[in-house]
Scaffold this active site. Sequence first.
Site, short mmCIF file in Angstrom:
data_model
loop_
_atom_site.label_atom_id
_atom_site.label_comp_id
_atom_site.label_asym_id
_atom_site.label_seq_id
_atom_site.Cartn_x
_atom_site.Cartn_y
_atom_site.Cartn_z
N THR A 1 1.12 -1.18 0.02
CA THR A 1 0.17 -0.11 0.16
C THR A 1 0.73 0.94 -0.04
OG1 THR A 1 0.07 -0.04 2.36
CG2 THR A 1 -1.69 -1.30 1.18
N CYS A 2 0.65 2.34 -0.73
CA CYS A 2 1.26 3.76 -0.80
C CYS A 2 0.88 3.98 0.68
CB CYS A 2 0.78 4.66 -1.63
SG CYS A 2 1.22 6.21 -2.02
#
Length: 130
Positions: A79-80
Site C-alpha cells: 500500500t502507498c
Amino acid sequence: MSLRYGLVVNGSAYGTQASRQAFQFAQALIEQGEILEKVFFYQDGVLNASSLILPANDEFDITKAWQALAKAYNVELETCVAAALRRGVIGYEEAEQNKVEQHNLASGFKQAGLGGLATALLTFDRVIQF
C-alpha cells in the site's frame, strides 16, 4: 515464456468494482501461467488493506481474498503509505512512529512509498491499473 505482471489498484474495497476486477484479473493471470509479482494499492485502493473491513456473510471478502492469493502465490501486497495514512490505514511501524495507539493494516500487506510503484513500472513486463 511467462510475463511478469504488476497490478495497481486505485479503487476501494467496496463501492466500486475496481478491486474485485483486479482480483479476478490476478486469478486469470495465475491460471494462465503468468507471473504476478506485486499488487500496489494506491489512492482509495489502500482501503483494501484495512483489517477492520467486515463484509456481510453473503458478500465477497476482498481483503481475505487478496491475503489468500498473496500467500498461495507469493505475491507482494503493498500500500502507498502516504495514501494509507490519510485514509486511516495504519501499519504497526507507522503507529509507533506517530505515537498512535492502534494499527489496522491487515496481515500480508505492507506499506511502501511510491518507489515500490516506480520499481514495478520499470521492471515488470506489464503493469495494469484498476
